[in-house]
Design a protein around this motif. Structure first.
Motif, PDB file in Angstrom:
ATOM      1  N   HIS A  42       0.788  -1.233   0.000  1.00  0.00           N
ATOM      2  CA  HIS A  42       0.000   0.000   0.000  1.00  0.00           C
ATOM      3  C   HIS A  42       0.822   1.285   0.000  1.00  0.00           C
ATOM      4  O   HIS A  42       0.338   2.327  -0.418  1.00  0.00           O
ATOM      5  CB  HIS A  42      -0.964  -0.003   1.193  1.00  0.00           C
ATOM      6  N   TYR A  43       2.058   1.210   0.465  1.00  0.00           N
ATOM      7  CA  TYR A  43       2.835   2.445   0.583  1.00  0.00           C
ATOM      8  C   TYR A  43       4.087   2.483  -0.291  1.00  0.00           C
ATOM      9  O   TYR A  43       4.684   3.523  -0.456  1.00  0.00           O
ATOM     10  CB  TYR A  43       3.208   2.702   2.051  1.00  0.00           C
ATOM     11  N   LEU A  44       4.480   1.352  -0.854  1.00  0.00           N
ATOM     12  CA  LEU A  44       5.637   1.312  -1.748  1.00  0.00           C
ATOM     13  C   LEU A  44       5.392   2.039  -3.062  1.00  0.00           C
ATOM     14  O   LEU A  44       6.292   2.684  -3.579  1.00  0.00           O
ATOM     15  CB  LEU A  44       6.041  -0.148  -2.021  1.00  0.00           C
ATOM     16  N   PRO A  45       4.169   2.008  -3.608  1.00  0.00           N
ATOM     17  CA  PRO A  45       3.975   2.581  -4.933  1.00  0.00           C
ATOM     18  C   PRO A  45       4.138   4.085  -5.027  1.00  0.00           C
ATOM     19  O   PRO A  45       4.098   4.615  -6.121  1.00  0.00           O
ATOM     20  CB  PRO A  45       2.550   2.188  -5.315  1.00  0.00           C
ATOM     21  N   GLY A  46       4.322   4.777  -3.906  1.00  0.00           N
ATOM     22  CA  GLY A  46       4.470   6.234  -3.955  1.00  0.00           C
ATOM     23  C   GLY A  46       5.502   6.650  -4.991  1.00  0.00           C
ATOM     24  O   GLY A  46       6.696   6.551  -4.762  1.00  0.00           O
ATOM     25  N   GLY A  47       5.050   7.089  -6.126  1.00  0.00           N
ATOM     26  CA  GLY A  47       5.955   7.540  -7.175  1.00  0.00           C
ATOM     27  C   GLY A  47       6.381   6.438  -8.128  1.00  0.00           C
ATOM     28  O   GLY A  47       6.988   6.710  -9.148  1.00  0.00           O
ATOM     29  N   LEU A  48       6.074   5.171  -7.814  1.00  0.00           N
ATOM     30  CA  LEU A  48       6.455   4.070  -8.690  1.00  0.00           C
ATOM     31  C   LEU A  48       5.276   3.706  -9.587  1.00  0.00           C
ATOM     32  O   LEU A  48       4.137   3.643  -9.142  1.00  0.00           O
ATOM     33  CB  LEU A  48       6.849   2.836  -7.880  1.00  0.00           C
ATOM     34  N   ASP A  49       5.563   3.493 -10.847  1.00  0.00           N
ATOM     35  CA  ASP A  49       4.517   3.090 -11.776  1.00  0.00           C
ATOM     36  C   ASP A  49       4.657   1.586 -12.004  1.00  0.00           C
ATOM     37  O   ASP A  49       5.396   1.150 -12.874  1.00  0.00           O
ATOM     38  CB  ASP A  49       4.657   3.859 -13.092  1.00  0.00           C
TER      39      ASP A  49
END
Length: 147
Positions: A42-49
């Motif tokens: 839930h929090y890793l995708p910050g800024g990652l596509d």
């Protein structure tokens, strides 16, 4: 063989107590793994596509590796006779070899459950952990920490 004592009770030769303690260690390691998986998912995708599949695989691998460290150290203290068969370096290498095979099972099952069957990632993670714990226990008991 090093004596195992907990709360003044010597359980060195008690397989039942060792299995129960392994379930405790494994259970708490599973909680650590599931919490880390949830956080990474839930929090890793910050800024990652990333696609859901890539994100699930990344979160699975990171959570598994970190919980494996926790499991190794606590398992050596409470359950297994560390250093009884191999020196510490070789033992740790074997634990991580077994763990990497467990990670492979984890990733394969997560891919099947999430990407192929369309199941919810957290439910898939819990089910996968329940399956892989059998591999972890048997391989450590029979191969690595056997006296």
């Amino acid at each position: 063989m090093r004596r195992k004592v907990l709360f003044g009770i010597d359980y060195t030769d008690s397989e039942l107590i060792k299995v129960l303690l392994y379930l405790f260690v494994g259970g708490t390691a599973a909680l650590v793994e599931w919490a880390l998986f949830y956080i990474f998912l839930h929090y890793l995708p910050g800024g990652l596509d990333m696609s859901l599949t890539a994100l699930t695989m990344t979160a699975t691998a990171l959570a598994f590796c970190l919980s494996t460290l926790y499991h190794y150290f606590l398992g050596n203290v409470l359950v297994f006779d560390s250093g009884s068969r191999y020196d510490k370096g070789k033992e740790l290498s074997l634990v991580f070899l077994v763990s990497m095979m467990g990670l492979g099972f984890n990733l394969l099952l997560m891919y099947a459950f999430v990407s192929l069957l369309g199941w919810q990632p957290m439910l898939s993670k819990v089910l996968t952990s329940c399956i892989v714990v059998v591999w972890n226990y048997l391989s450590r008991k029979k191969w690595i920490f056997r006296s």
